[in-house]
Scaffold this motif. Structure first.
Motif, short mmCIF file in Angstrom:
data_model
loop_
_atom_site.label_atom_id
_atom_site.label_comp_id
_atom_site.label_asym_id
_atom_site.label_seq_id
_atom_site.Cartn_x
_atom_site.Cartn_y
_atom_site.Cartn_z
N LEU A 143 0.85 -1.18 0.00
CA LEU A 143 0.00 0.00 0.00
C LEU A 143 0.89 1.24 0.00
CD1 LEU A 143 -2.77 -1.08 2.55
CD2 LEU A 143 -2.93 -0.96 0.06
N PRO A 144 0.38 2.40 -0.42
CA PRO A 144 1.22 3.60 -0.54
C PRO A 144 2.03 3.94 0.71
CG PRO A 144 -0.90 3.98 -1.59
CD PRO A 144 -0.99 2.64 -0.90
N LYS A 145 1.41 3.83 1.88
CA LYS A 145 2.11 4.22 3.10
C LYS A 145 3.28 3.29 3.43
CE LYS A 145 -1.13 1.74 6.13
NZ LYS A 145 -2.10 1.89 7.24
N GLU A 146 3.25 2.07 2.86
CA GLU A 146 4.30 1.10 3.15
C GLU A 146 5.51 1.23 2.21
OE1 GLU A 146 1.02 -2.33 4.43
OE2 GLU A 146 1.91 -2.30 2.42
N ALA A 147 5.31 1.90 1.07
CA ALA A 147 6.35 1.89 0.04
C ALA A 147 7.02 3.25 -0.17
CB ALA A 147 5.75 1.42 -1.28
N LYS A 148 6.56 4.29 0.52
CA LYS A 148 7.13 5.64 0.39
C LYS A 148 7.20 6.07 -1.08
CE LYS A 148 9.96 5.17 4.57
NZ LYS A 148 11.32 5.23 5.16
N ILE A 149 6.06 6.00 -1.75
CA ILE A 149 6.03 6.27 -3.19
C ILE A 149 6.39 7.71 -3.53
CG2 ILE A 149 4.44 4.40 -3.74
CD1 ILE A 149 2.17 6.37 -3.68
N GLU A 150 6.23 8.62 -2.56
CA GLU A 150 6.60 10.02 -2.83
C GLU A 150 8.10 10.17 -3.04
OE1 GLU A 150 6.60 9.39 1.61
OE2 GLU A 150 5.24 8.91 -0.06
N GLU A 151 8.88 9.16 -2.63
CA GLU A 151 10.34 9.22 -2.79
C GLU A 151 10.81 8.53 -4.07
OE1 GLU A 151 12.16 7.67 0.72
OE2 GLU A 151 11.11 9.05 2.07
N GLN A 332 7.99 -2.39 -4.61
CA GLN A 332 8.20 -1.76 -5.91
C GLN A 332 6.92 -1.75 -6.75
OE1 GLN A 332 11.60 -4.17 -7.22
NE2 GLN A 332 12.94 -2.44 -6.79
N GLN A 333 5.86 -2.38 -6.26
CA GLN A 333 4.56 -2.28 -6.90
C GLN A 333 3.52 -1.99 -5.82
OE1 GLN A 333 3.33 -5.80 -9.03
NE2 GLN A 333 2.80 -6.92 -7.18
N VAL A 334 2.69 -1.00 -6.08
CA VAL A 334 1.80 -0.46 -5.05
C VAL A 334 0.39 -0.34 -5.59
CG1 VAL A 334 1.31 1.56 -3.61
CG2 VAL A 334 3.68 0.81 -3.93
N LYS A 335 -0.55 -0.87 -4.84
CA LYS A 335 -1.96 -0.71 -5.17
C LYS A 335 -2.41 0.64 -4.64
CE LYS A 335 -5.09 -3.01 -2.87
NZ LYS A 335 -5.97 -4.13 -2.40
N LEU A 336 -2.82 1.52 -5.55
CA LEU A 336 -3.24 2.84 -5.12
C LEU A 336 -4.58 2.75 -4.39
CD1 LEU A 336 -2.35 5.47 -7.87
CD2 LEU A 336 -1.13 4.85 -5.78
N LYS A 337 -4.63 3.44 -3.30
CA LYS A 337 -5.84 3.47 -2.48
C LYS A 337 -5.84 4.76 -1.71
CE LYS A 337 -8.28 0.77 1.05
NZ LYS A 337 -8.21 -0.41 1.93
N ILE A 338 -6.92 5.52 -1.83
CA ILE A 338 -7.01 6.79 -1.13
C ILE A 338 -8.05 6.69 -0.03
CG2 ILE A 338 -7.66 9.21 -1.33
CD1 ILE A 338 -6.63 9.23 -4.11
N GLU A 339 -7.64 7.02 1.16
CA GLU A 339 -8.58 7.11 2.28
C GLU A 339 -8.32 8.45 2.96
OE1 GLU A 339 -8.11 3.66 4.74
OE2 GLU A 339 -9.61 2.55 3.61
N ALA A 340 -9.20 9.39 2.71
CA ALA A 340 -9.05 10.72 3.30
C ALA A 340 -10.13 10.94 4.35
CB ALA A 340 -9.15 11.78 2.22
N PRO A 341 -9.79 11.54 5.49
CA PRO A 341 -10.79 11.81 6.52
C PRO A 341 -11.31 13.25 6.42
CG PRO A 341 -8.61 12.10 7.44
CD PRO A 341 -8.42 11.76 5.98
N CYS A 342 -12.50 13.45 6.88
CA CYS A 342 -13.03 14.82 7.03
C CYS A 342 -14.04 14.83 8.17
CB CYS A 342 -13.66 15.32 5.73
SG CYS A 342 -15.12 14.41 5.21
N GLU A 343 -14.29 16.01 8.70
CA GLU A 343 -15.25 16.16 9.80
C GLU A 343 -16.53 16.80 9.24
OE1 GLU A 343 -14.29 14.82 12.52
OE2 GLU A 343 -12.17 14.63 11.98
#
Length: 456
Positions: A143-151, A332-343
């Motif tokens: 998952l994105p948070k595990e692979a540091k894809i921003e780097e 090196q392969q990441v399943k994109l998944k977005i989970e955003a919170p809001c109030e």
């Protein structure tokens, strides 16, 4: 052990419900070479017989001979070596069943169906006899948070692919034959896949395993997952494709057969493997490379992700061009998944649908942003929450809840408000530490931060 003894041993294992005791029994029986050979014939995914027994075969009046008295092992080897195919194989099977004893005939049918019906699997056999049964490896996504894809080095291009909604299948091209198998290595019966099989023998490389998904195309249009997989499951159980329907194999990777093993690895960079697939599939009608594009930023990757999900599909997987293949989870392969919170603020309570078990009871919270530009109904999380709301509906109105979502939806012709895709409650209680909801600008900012990797 003769075939009658082996069948009795298998039935003994099947009748035992304890996993540990099953293992002990299999380990004991596997000391016998004949029992061990039967296990290998039944569960080795590379031993393909190309024929499936039917109910009519089960009804054949048996004879009296055992395996070793009737050349059954030679018959099975001839099927594996493709010396017996088509009608010749069917005739030879019927001859076997008519001369074998009832127990031997039953054992032969179980072997041909690749299921000994004893309640144990390849892993049990391999614990008894290490590495007797080849196990199909599998490379999982992070998952994105595990692979540091921003780097990642996005300037060189990252590969973004549709995450197919079909039925996962390994395409194994070995010794001039082709068979498809499940993730666990169970072979698919291929009677209805003739055109796909023939094209695979031409287009797929010898001694390679391909990774992809089987989908169903009807009159030129790929069917939705629930429809296509239903058809495939029916076909794999002996059914047929309907008029205008045909199987399509969507491919995204290939590895040499010698890498198909536990902890296997293939170091050729993914970009090279992908070019190999693309070049070999030119003009193919039944095999296609999965939808693939190169992206040079995380934002562009999410644009592709959204374009796929808006079609009602599952999403995308991003892969580094230098990605190696390995058995296990790859960063090196990441399943994109977005989970955003809001109030959001609860402004009303919606009852469950008429005719449902929750009719007349709280079914969803009607929520809105502080500015009122975003409105969305969010399902009640669980029965405890439903009971709490029913006790004090008025007390819940005006309260703040945390809502997790996957996409911010713009107003449409049928809806003047912004909304959320796949909204769900983070907790089954309202916030006691907050009295203000987020406005639309804040929700958009949080969502964009996640896409660009700026969120904490």
């Amino acid at each position: 052990m003769n075939s009658k003894d082996i069948l009795l041993a298998l039935d003994q294992v099947a009748e035992n419900s304890s996993k540990n005791e099953k293992q002990a029994l299999v380990t004991g029986f596997a000391a016998n070479d004949e029992f061990k050979a039967v296990c290998k014939l039944a569960y080795d995914p590379f031993m393909i017989f190309g024929i499936q027994p039917t109910k009519a075969h089960e009804a054949i009046e048996p004879g009296e001979l055992f395996f070793d008295e009737n050349g059954t092992h030679e018959f099975l080897q001839d099927l594996i070596d493709r010396k017996l195919t088509g009608n010749a194989a069917k005739d030879a099977l019927e001859k076997q069943l008519r001369t074998l004893s009832k127990e031997s005939a039953e054992l032969l049918i179980r072997i041909l169906r690749k299921d000994l019906r004893a309640g144990f699997s390849e892993s049990t056999i391999n614990k008894a006899v290490p590495d007797l049964i080849p196990v199909f490896p599998y490379m999982r996504c992070s998952l994105p948070k595990e692979a540091k894809i921003e780097e990642w080095d996005w300037s060189k291009g990252v590969i973004s692919q549709e995450k197919a909604d079909g039925m996962f299948a390994n395409g194994n091209r070995i010794k001039g034959t082709l068979f498809f198998a499940s993730r666990q290595g169970s072979p698919f019966p291929m009677d209805e896949f003739g055109d796909l099989i023939e094209e695979s023998k031409i287009k797929l490389r010898e001694n390679f395993q391909y990774h992809g998904e089987l989908v169903v195309e009807r009159n030129g249009e790929i069917l939705a997952r629930e429809i296509g997989n239903g058809i495939l499951n029916s076909v794999l159980k002996g059914g047929t494709f309907g008029e205008g329907e045909r199987p399509i194999y969507l491919v995204w990777d290939l590895i040499p057969i010698n890498a198909v093993k536990a902890k296997g690895q293939y170091n050729t960079p993914y970009l090279n493997r992908l070019k190999d697939i693309r070049d070999s599939l030119k003009d193919a009608k039944h095999i296609r490379m999965i939808e693939t594009k190169a992206v040079t930023s995380l934002a562009a990757a999410y644009d592709h992700f959204f374009s796929i999900t808006k079609q009602g599909k599952e999403g995308t997987v991003i892969k580094r061009p230098d990605m190696i293949w390995k058995d296990g989870t790859s960063k090196q392969q990441v399943k994109l998944k977005i989970e955003a919170p809001c109030e959001l603020e609860i402004y009303d309570i919606a009852d469950g649908k008429i005719g449902s078990k929750n009719e007349g009871l709280p079914g969803a919270l009607r929520c809105r942003s502080a500015c009122g530009k975003l409105k969305v109904d969010v399902a009640v999380k669980n029965e405890k929450m439903r009971k709490d709301i029913e006790k004090d509906r008025t007390g819940w109105k005006g309260k703040i809840v945390t809502v997790v979502f996957n996409q911010l939806l713009s107003p449409s012709a049928s809806n003047d408000d912004y909304s959320l895709f796949l909204p769900r409650l983070a907790e089954d209680v309202y916030r006691t530490d907050k009295s203000d909801a987020d406005n639309l600008e804040r929700i958009q900012e949080q969502f964009n931060n996640i896409i660009t990797g700026k969120a904490a």
